[in-house]
Design an enzyme around this catalytic site. Structure first.
Site, PDB file in Angstrom:
ATOM      1  N   ASP A  62       1.011  -1.179  -0.132  1.00  0.00           N
ATOM      2  CA  ASP A  62      -0.049   0.194   0.059  1.00  0.00           C
ATOM      3  C   ASP A  62       1.023   1.093  -0.148  1.00  0.00           C
ATOM      4  O   ASP A  62       1.484   1.953   1.043  1.00  0.00           O
ATOM      5  CB  ASP A  62      -0.932   0.044   1.402  1.00  0.00           C
ATOM      6  CG  ASP A  62      -1.904  -0.990   1.315  1.00  0.00           C
ATOM      7  OD1 ASP A  62      -3.019  -0.948   0.313  1.00  0.00           O
ATOM      8  OD2 ASP A  62      -1.815  -1.910   2.013  1.00  0.00           O
ATOM      9  N   ARG A  99       3.946   3.092   2.948  1.00  0.00           N
ATOM     10  CA  ARG A  99       4.894   1.883   3.767  1.00  0.00           C
ATOM     11  C   ARG A  99       6.361   2.421   3.434  1.00  0.00           C
ATOM     12  O   ARG A  99       7.074   2.057   4.375  1.00  0.00           O
ATOM     13  CB  ARG A  99       4.481   0.569   3.272  1.00  0.00           C
ATOM     14  CG  ARG A  99       2.979   0.316   3.190  1.00  0.00           C
ATOM     15  CD  ARG A  99       2.315   0.627   4.456  1.00  0.00           C
ATOM     16  NE  ARG A  99       0.977  -0.106   4.309  1.00  0.00           N
ATOM     17  CZ  ARG A  99       0.035   0.214   5.129  1.00  0.00           C
ATOM     18  NH1 ARG A  99      -0.061   1.231   6.022  1.00  0.00           N
ATOM     19  NH2 ARG A  99      -1.326  -0.196   4.978  1.00  0.00           N
ATOM     20  N   ARG A 140      -7.395  10.714   1.508  1.00  0.00           N
ATOM     21  CA  ARG A 140      -6.918   9.673   0.654  1.00  0.00           C
ATOM     22  C   ARG A 140      -7.731   9.601  -0.740  1.00  0.00           C
ATOM     23  O   ARG A 140      -7.321   9.209  -1.727  1.00  0.00           O
ATOM     24  CB  ARG A 140      -6.984   8.201   1.083  1.00  0.00           C
ATOM     25  CG  ARG A 140      -6.211   8.155   2.505  1.00  0.00           C
ATOM     26  CD  ARG A 140      -6.640   6.864   3.158  1.00  0.00           C
ATOM     27  NE  ARG A 140      -6.260   5.608   2.387  1.00  0.00           N
ATOM     28  CZ  ARG A 140      -6.967   4.476   2.745  1.00  0.00           C
ATOM     29  NH1 ARG A 140      -7.907   4.367   3.990  1.00  0.00           N
ATOM     30  NH2 ARG A 140      -6.557   3.309   2.063  1.00  0.00           N
ATOM     31  N   LYS A 191      -9.401   0.011  -5.372  1.00  0.00           N
ATOM     32  CA  LYS A 191     -10.141  -0.255  -4.013  1.00  0.00           C
ATOM     33  C   LYS A 191     -10.958   1.134  -3.854  1.00  0.00           C
ATOM     34  O   LYS A 191     -10.725   1.930  -4.209  1.00  0.00           O
ATOM     35  CB  LYS A 191      -8.977  -0.517  -3.111  1.00  0.00           C
ATOM     36  CG  LYS A 191      -7.916   0.582  -2.835  1.00  0.00           C
ATOM     37  CD  LYS A 191      -6.991   0.202  -1.710  1.00  0.00           C
ATOM     38  CE  LYS A 191      -5.948   1.317  -1.459  1.00  0.00           C
ATOM     39  NZ  LYS A 191      -4.728   0.951  -0.550  1.00  0.00           N
ATOM     40  N   HIS A 225     -11.331  -1.053  10.048  1.00  0.00           N
ATOM     41  CA  HIS A 225      -9.982  -2.021  10.652  1.00  0.00           C
ATOM     42  C   HIS A 225     -10.596  -2.153  12.178  1.00  0.00           C
ATOM     43  O   HIS A 225     -10.184  -3.141  12.812  1.00  0.00           O
ATOM     44  CB  HIS A 225      -9.005  -0.824  10.670  1.00  0.00           C
ATOM     45  CG  HIS A 225      -8.223  -0.837   9.311  1.00  0.00           C
ATOM     46  ND1 HIS A 225      -8.490   0.204   8.570  1.00  0.00           N
ATOM     47  CD2 HIS A 225      -7.105  -1.618   8.721  1.00  0.00           C
ATOM     48  CE1 HIS A 225      -7.603   0.279   7.454  1.00  0.00           C
ATOM     49  NE2 HIS A 225      -6.946  -0.713   7.676  1.00  0.00           N
ATOM     50  N   ASP A 279     -10.440  -7.330   1.197  1.00  0.00           N
ATOM     51  CA  ASP A 279      -9.650  -6.629   2.124  1.00  0.00           C
ATOM     52  C   ASP A 279      -9.173  -7.302   3.160  1.00  0.00           C
ATOM     53  O   ASP A 279      -9.437  -8.669   3.112  1.00  0.00           O
ATOM     54  CB  ASP A 279     -10.396  -5.372   2.759  1.00  0.00           C
ATOM     55  CG  ASP A 279      -9.462  -4.092   3.057  1.00  0.00           C
ATOM     56  OD1 ASP A 279      -8.140  -4.415   3.273  1.00  0.00           O
ATOM     57  OD2 ASP A 279      -9.855  -3.085   3.340  1.00  0.00           O
TER      58      ASP A 279
END
Length: 341
Positions: free
Chosen positions: A65, A73, A141, A171, A184, A254
Protein backbone atom coordinates in the site's frame (compact mmCIF):
# COMPACT_ATOMS: atom_id res chain seq x y z
CA UNK A 1 2.68 -26.25 -9.41
CA UNK A 2 -0.57 -24.78 -8.11
CA UNK A 3 -0.76 -21.86 -5.72
CA UNK A 4 -3.31 -21.34 -2.97
CA UNK A 5 -5.88 -18.55 -3.20
CA UNK A 6 -4.50 -16.18 -0.60
CA UNK A 7 -2.04 -13.32 -0.23
CA UNK A 8 -0.06 -13.18 2.97
CA UNK A 9 2.08 -10.83 4.98
CA UNK A 10 5.05 -11.95 7.08
CA UNK A 11 6.22 -10.87 10.50
CA UNK A 12 9.47 -8.99 10.03
CA UNK A 13 12.50 -7.97 8.01
CA UNK A 14 13.48 -11.55 7.15
CA UNK A 15 11.64 -14.85 7.16
CA UNK A 16 11.65 -17.03 10.24
CA UNK A 17 12.27 -20.76 9.89
CA UNK A 18 8.58 -21.43 10.62
CA UNK A 19 7.51 -18.94 7.96
CA UNK A 20 9.77 -20.55 5.38
CA UNK A 21 8.29 -23.96 6.13
CA UNK A 22 4.75 -22.56 5.94
CA UNK A 23 5.32 -20.78 2.63
CA UNK A 24 6.96 -23.83 1.06
CA UNK A 25 4.06 -26.03 2.09
CA UNK A 26 1.14 -23.72 1.30
CA UNK A 27 2.46 -21.64 -1.63
CA UNK A 28 0.30 -18.49 -1.43
CA UNK A 29 -0.48 -16.72 -4.68
CA UNK A 30 1.19 -13.51 -3.50
CA UNK A 31 2.66 -11.47 -0.67
CA UNK A 32 2.09 -8.04 0.86
CA UNK A 33 4.61 -5.84 2.67
CA UNK A 34 4.12 -3.41 5.55
CA UNK A 35 6.34 -1.02 7.50
CA UNK A 36 7.39 -3.84 9.81
CA UNK A 37 8.97 -5.51 6.77
CA UNK A 38 10.92 -2.47 5.62
CA UNK A 39 14.26 -1.07 6.75
CA UNK A 40 16.44 -0.17 3.77
CA UNK A 41 16.47 -0.89 0.03
CA UNK A 42 18.94 -3.79 0.13
CA UNK A 43 16.97 -5.48 2.91
CA UNK A 44 13.65 -5.13 1.04
CA UNK A 45 15.16 -6.53 -2.17
CA UNK A 46 16.51 -9.50 -0.21
CA UNK A 47 13.15 -10.13 1.50
CA UNK A 48 11.24 -9.97 -1.79
CA UNK A 49 13.68 -12.41 -3.37
CA UNK A 50 13.44 -14.74 -0.37
CA UNK A 51 9.64 -14.74 -0.49
CA UNK A 52 9.62 -15.74 -4.14
CA UNK A 53 12.40 -18.29 -3.84
CA UNK A 54 10.76 -19.96 -0.85
CA UNK A 55 7.59 -20.69 -2.81
CA UNK A 56 9.44 -21.48 -6.03
CA UNK A 57 7.47 -18.86 -7.96
CA UNK A 58 9.92 -16.19 -9.10
CA UNK A 59 7.07 -14.21 -10.67
CA UNK A 60 4.80 -14.23 -7.62
CA UNK A 61 3.11 -10.85 -7.13
CA UNK A 62 4.41 -8.76 -4.24
CA UNK A 63 1.99 -6.04 -3.11
CA UNK A 64 2.26 -2.90 -1.03
CA UNK A 65 0.00 0.00 0.00
CA UNK A 66 1.98 2.96 -1.28
CA UNK A 67 -0.59 5.70 -1.77
CA UNK A 68 1.19 8.74 -0.40
CA UNK A 69 0.01 10.85 2.51
CA UNK A 70 -0.73 8.81 5.64
CA UNK A 71 -0.78 5.49 3.77
CA UNK A 72 2.82 5.08 2.71
CA UNK A 73 4.79 1.99 3.73
CA UNK A 74 8.04 3.23 2.14
CA UNK A 75 9.28 6.56 3.49
CA UNK A 76 12.25 8.66 4.56
CA UNK A 77 15.17 8.42 4.78
CA UNK A 78 15.35 5.97 1.88
CA UNK A 79 12.22 6.89 -0.05
CA UNK A 80 10.50 10.24 -0.71
CA UNK A 81 7.22 11.45 0.72
CA UNK A 82 4.27 11.58 -1.67
CA UNK A 83 1.11 13.69 -1.37
CA UNK A 84 -2.29 12.25 -0.47
CA UNK A 85 -4.86 11.84 -3.22
CA UNK A 86 -6.76 14.99 -2.21
CA UNK A 87 -3.84 17.12 -3.41
CA UNK A 88 -4.36 15.84 -6.95
CA UNK A 89 -8.04 16.61 -6.54
CA UNK A 90 -7.29 20.18 -5.45
CA UNK A 91 -5.04 20.71 -8.44
CA UNK A 92 -7.71 19.19 -10.70
CA UNK A 93 -10.14 21.81 -9.41
CA UNK A 94 -7.70 24.55 -10.46
CA UNK A 95 -7.12 23.00 -13.88
CA UNK A 96 -8.13 19.42 -14.71
CA UNK A 97 -5.23 18.60 -17.02
CA UNK A 98 -2.73 19.65 -14.38
CA UNK A 99 -4.43 17.51 -11.74
CA UNK A 100 -4.31 14.51 -14.05
CA UNK A 101 -0.66 15.18 -14.90
CA UNK A 102 0.27 15.39 -11.23
CA UNK A 103 -1.59 12.17 -10.46
CA UNK A 104 0.24 10.40 -13.30
CA UNK A 105 3.60 11.73 -12.15
CA UNK A 106 3.00 10.74 -8.54
CA UNK A 107 2.16 7.15 -9.39
CA UNK A 108 4.91 6.92 -12.02
CA UNK A 109 7.45 7.97 -9.40
CA UNK A 110 6.03 5.50 -6.89
CA UNK A 111 6.24 2.76 -9.52
CA UNK A 112 9.93 3.55 -10.04
CA UNK A 113 10.54 3.17 -6.30
CA UNK A 114 8.68 -0.14 -6.19
CA UNK A 115 10.25 -1.75 -9.25
CA UNK A 116 13.71 -1.02 -7.84
CA UNK A 117 12.74 -3.31 -4.95
CA UNK A 118 11.04 -6.03 -6.97
CA UNK A 119 7.55 -5.00 -5.82
CA UNK A 120 5.14 -5.42 -8.74
CA UNK A 121 1.69 -4.46 -7.37
CA UNK A 122 0.51 -1.27 -5.67
CA UNK A 123 -2.88 -1.11 -3.94
CA UNK A 124 -3.97 1.94 -5.89
CA UNK A 125 -6.09 3.68 -7.14
CA UNK A 126 -8.89 4.51 -4.69
CA UNK A 127 -12.28 5.09 -6.25
CA UNK A 128 -13.99 5.78 -2.92
CA UNK A 129 -16.22 8.88 -2.91
CA UNK A 130 -16.35 10.35 0.60
CA UNK A 131 -19.39 12.21 1.88
CA UNK A 132 -19.81 14.74 4.66
CA UNK A 133 -20.08 13.06 8.03
CA UNK A 134 -18.33 9.84 6.99
CA UNK A 135 -15.52 8.35 9.03
CA UNK A 136 -12.11 9.87 8.32
CA UNK A 137 -10.54 6.52 7.36
CA UNK A 138 -10.75 7.59 3.70
CA UNK A 139 -10.62 11.37 4.15
CA UNK A 140 -7.83 12.99 2.16
CA UNK A 141 -6.87 9.68 0.61
CA UNK A 142 -9.76 10.28 -1.81
CA UNK A 143 -9.34 12.19 -5.07
CA UNK A 144 -12.59 14.09 -4.76
CA UNK A 145 -16.28 13.97 -3.92
CA UNK A 146 -17.79 13.46 -7.37
CA UNK A 147 -17.59 10.14 -9.23
CA UNK A 148 -16.43 11.59 -12.56
CA UNK A 149 -13.52 13.42 -10.97
CA UNK A 150 -12.54 10.43 -8.83
CA UNK A 151 -12.60 8.11 -11.84
CA UNK A 152 -10.59 10.49 -14.01
CA UNK A 153 -7.82 10.86 -11.43
CA UNK A 154 -7.97 7.13 -10.70
CA UNK A 155 -7.31 6.45 -14.38
CA UNK A 156 -4.31 8.80 -14.39
CA UNK A 157 -2.90 7.05 -11.32
CA UNK A 158 -3.44 3.67 -13.00
CA UNK A 159 -1.67 4.82 -16.17
CA UNK A 160 1.32 6.09 -14.19
CA UNK A 161 1.71 2.78 -12.38
CA UNK A 162 1.38 0.85 -15.63
CA UNK A 163 4.04 2.97 -17.34
CA UNK A 164 6.38 2.06 -14.49
CA UNK A 165 5.74 -1.67 -14.72
CA UNK A 166 3.48 -1.91 -11.64
CA UNK A 167 0.00 -3.44 -11.53
CA UNK A 168 -2.87 -1.54 -9.89
CA UNK A 169 -5.45 -2.76 -7.39
CA UNK A 170 -8.74 -0.83 -7.50
CA UNK A 171 -10.12 -0.21 -4.03
CA UNK A 172 -12.36 -0.39 -2.08
CA UNK A 173 -15.02 -1.83 -4.38
CA UNK A 174 -17.97 -1.08 -4.40
CA UNK A 175 -17.14 1.94 -2.20
CA UNK A 176 -15.90 2.88 1.26
CA UNK A 177 -16.57 6.61 1.05
CA UNK A 178 -19.86 6.62 2.99
CA UNK A 179 -18.61 4.34 5.76
CA UNK A 180 -19.58 5.59 9.21
CA UNK A 181 -16.76 3.67 10.90
CA UNK A 182 -13.18 2.60 10.25
CA UNK A 183 -13.47 -1.02 9.09
CA UNK A 184 -10.12 -1.81 10.68
CA UNK A 185 -11.91 -1.47 14.02
CA UNK A 186 -15.66 -2.03 13.52
CA UNK A 187 -18.25 -2.79 10.86
CA UNK A 188 -19.55 0.24 8.92
CA UNK A 189 -23.19 0.21 7.82
CA UNK A 190 -24.44 2.39 4.97
CA UNK A 191 -28.20 3.06 4.82
CA UNK A 192 -28.49 4.89 1.50
CA UNK A 193 -30.83 3.63 -1.19
CA UNK A 194 -29.59 1.62 -4.11
CA UNK A 195 -30.36 4.49 -6.48
CA UNK A 196 -28.15 6.82 -4.44
CA UNK A 197 -25.34 4.27 -4.37
CA UNK A 198 -25.59 3.58 -8.09
CA UNK A 199 -25.41 7.28 -8.94
CA UNK A 200 -22.40 8.10 -6.78
CA UNK A 201 -20.43 5.32 -5.06
CA UNK A 202 -20.73 2.66 -7.75
CA UNK A 203 -20.51 5.20 -10.58
CA UNK A 204 -16.91 6.06 -9.64
CA UNK A 205 -15.86 2.43 -10.17
CA UNK A 206 -17.52 1.80 -13.53
CA UNK A 207 -14.96 3.71 -15.66
CA UNK A 208 -12.22 1.70 -13.92
CA UNK A 209 -13.90 -1.70 -14.21
CA UNK A 210 -11.31 -2.86 -16.74
CA UNK A 211 -8.52 -2.84 -14.15
CA UNK A 212 -6.92 -6.25 -13.57
CA UNK A 213 -7.46 -6.45 -9.80
CA UNK A 214 -9.74 -4.96 -7.16
CA UNK A 215 -10.05 -5.09 -3.37
CA UNK A 216 -13.40 -5.29 -1.60
CA UNK A 217 -14.86 -3.01 1.06
CA UNK A 218 -15.73 -4.39 4.51
CA UNK A 219 -18.93 -2.30 4.46
CA UNK A 220 -22.59 -3.34 4.83
CA UNK A 221 -24.88 -1.73 2.27
CA UNK A 222 -28.21 -2.14 4.01
CA UNK A 223 -30.30 -1.68 0.88
CA UNK A 224 -28.51 -4.57 -0.83
CA UNK A 225 -27.58 -7.02 1.93
CA UNK A 226 -28.50 -6.07 5.47
CA UNK A 227 -26.46 -8.83 7.12
CA UNK A 228 -23.16 -9.18 5.26
CA UNK A 229 -20.46 -6.66 4.28
CA UNK A 230 -19.57 -6.55 0.59
CA UNK A 231 -16.54 -8.78 1.16
CA UNK A 232 -18.67 -11.71 2.32
CA UNK A 233 -21.86 -10.94 0.40
CA UNK A 234 -22.50 -13.14 -2.62
CA UNK A 235 -25.36 -10.79 -3.49
CA UNK A 236 -23.13 -7.72 -3.69
CA UNK A 237 -20.26 -9.49 -5.42
CA UNK A 238 -22.56 -11.01 -8.06
CA UNK A 239 -25.14 -8.27 -8.50
CA UNK A 240 -23.07 -5.13 -7.95
CA UNK A 241 -19.34 -5.76 -8.36
CA UNK A 242 -19.58 -8.25 -11.23
CA UNK A 243 -22.97 -7.00 -12.42
CA UNK A 244 -23.79 -3.30 -12.12
CA UNK A 245 -20.17 -2.12 -11.95
CA UNK A 246 -18.99 -4.71 -14.46
CA UNK A 247 -15.66 -5.61 -12.87
CA UNK A 248 -14.40 -8.92 -14.29
CA UNK A 249 -10.82 -8.99 -12.99
CA UNK A 250 -9.28 -10.70 -9.98
CA UNK A 251 -11.24 -9.84 -6.84
CA UNK A 252 -9.35 -9.93 -3.54
CA UNK A 253 -10.77 -9.30 -0.10
CA UNK A 254 -9.58 -6.51 2.11
CA UNK A 255 -7.64 -7.84 5.09
CA UNK A 256 -9.41 -10.83 6.64
CA UNK A 257 -8.08 -9.92 10.09
CA UNK A 258 -9.82 -6.52 10.23
CA UNK A 259 -12.39 -6.18 13.01
CA UNK A 260 -15.25 -5.33 10.65
CA UNK A 261 -15.55 -9.05 9.94
CA UNK A 262 -17.17 -11.41 12.41
CA UNK A 263 -16.17 -14.91 13.49
CA UNK A 264 -12.86 -16.70 13.69
CA UNK A 265 -10.21 -16.24 11.02
CA UNK A 266 -11.20 -19.61 9.59
CA UNK A 267 -14.88 -18.67 9.51
CA UNK A 268 -14.13 -15.33 7.89
CA UNK A 269 -11.95 -17.01 5.27
CA UNK A 270 -14.66 -19.50 4.37
CA UNK A 271 -17.22 -16.71 4.10
CA UNK A 272 -14.96 -14.69 1.78
CA UNK A 273 -14.36 -17.66 -0.52
CA UNK A 274 -18.01 -18.73 -0.48
CA UNK A 275 -19.16 -15.20 -1.38
CA UNK A 276 -17.11 -15.19 -4.57
CA UNK A 277 -13.81 -13.46 -3.84
CA UNK A 278 -11.02 -15.03 -5.86
CA UNK A 279 -8.25 -14.43 -3.32
CA UNK A 280 -8.19 -13.87 0.47
CA UNK A 281 -5.87 -11.15 1.80
CA UNK A 282 -4.21 -11.64 5.20
CA UNK A 283 -1.91 -8.90 6.41
CA UNK A 284 -0.76 -9.04 10.04
CA UNK A 285 1.96 -11.68 9.74
CA UNK A 286 0.67 -13.81 12.63
CA UNK A 287 1.59 -17.37 11.75
CA UNK A 288 -1.35 -19.07 13.47
CA UNK A 289 -3.77 -16.89 11.50
CA UNK A 290 -1.84 -17.48 8.29
CA UNK A 291 -2.19 -21.22 8.85
CA UNK A 292 -5.93 -20.89 9.43
CA UNK A 293 -6.34 -18.88 6.22
CA UNK A 294 -4.33 -21.41 4.22
CA UNK A 295 -6.38 -24.30 5.57
CA UNK A 296 -9.63 -22.70 4.43
CA UNK A 297 -8.58 -21.41 1.00
CA UNK A 298 -8.66 -23.61 -2.09
CA UNK A 299 -6.00 -24.01 -4.70
CA UNK A 300 -6.38 -21.44 -7.46
CA UNK A 301 -8.22 -23.15 -10.30
CA UNK A 302 -10.99 -22.54 -12.77
CA UNK A 303 -12.22 -18.98 -13.24
CA UNK A 304 -10.27 -17.48 -10.29
CA UNK A 305 -7.05 -18.94 -11.71
CA UNK A 306 -7.88 -17.55 -15.16
CA UNK A 307 -8.44 -14.10 -13.67
CA UNK A 308 -5.21 -14.31 -11.65
CA UNK A 309 -3.20 -15.27 -14.74
CA UNK A 310 -4.85 -12.55 -16.81
CA UNK A 311 -4.04 -9.94 -14.16
CA UNK A 312 -0.35 -10.82 -14.10
CA UNK A 313 -0.19 -10.97 -17.89
CA UNK A 314 -1.04 -7.29 -18.37
CA UNK A 315 1.99 -6.03 -16.48
CA UNK A 316 4.32 -4.10 -18.79
CA UNK A 317 8.04 -3.50 -18.67
CA UNK A 318 8.83 -0.03 -17.27
CA UNK A 319 9.04 2.72 -19.86
CA UNK A 320 11.96 5.19 -19.89
CA UNK A 321 11.48 7.94 -17.32
CA UNK A 322 13.61 10.75 -15.91
CA UNK A 323 12.93 10.41 -12.21
CA UNK A 324 14.60 13.66 -11.15
CA UNK A 325 12.75 15.70 -13.77
CA UNK A 326 9.48 14.00 -12.89
CA UNK A 327 9.89 14.78 -9.21
CA UNK A 328 10.73 18.42 -9.93
CA UNK A 329 7.64 18.76 -12.14
CA UNK A 330 5.42 17.12 -9.52
CA UNK A 331 6.70 19.46 -6.80
CA UNK A 332 6.03 22.48 -9.02
CA UNK A 333 2.48 21.34 -9.67
CA UNK A 334 1.78 20.63 -6.01
CA UNK A 335 3.06 24.08 -5.08
CA UNK A 336 0.18 25.59 -7.03
CA UNK A 337 -2.25 24.20 -4.46
CA UNK A 338 -0.32 25.59 -1.51
CA UNK A 339 0.28 22.05 -0.29
CA UNK A 340 3.52 20.14 -0.03
CA UNK A 341 4.48 16.52 -0.46
Amino acid sequence: MSTRAFITGVSGLTLTADERAFLRAERPWGFILFKRNIDNPAQVVALVEELRETTGDLGAPVLIDQEGGRVQRLGPPHWPVYPPGAVFGALYDLQPDLGLRAAWLGSRLIAADLIDLGITVDCLPLADVPVEGADAVIGNRAYGTTPAKVAAIGRAVTDGLAAGGVLPVLKHIPGHGRANADSHHKLPIVYNTRNELEASDFEAFRPLADLPMAMTAHVVFNALDATQPATTSATIITDVIRGSIGFQGLLMSDDVSMNALAGSIAERTRAIVDAGCDVVLHCNGKLDEMQAVAKETPLLKGKPDERARAAIAVRQQPQPFDRAAGRAELDQLIARTGASA
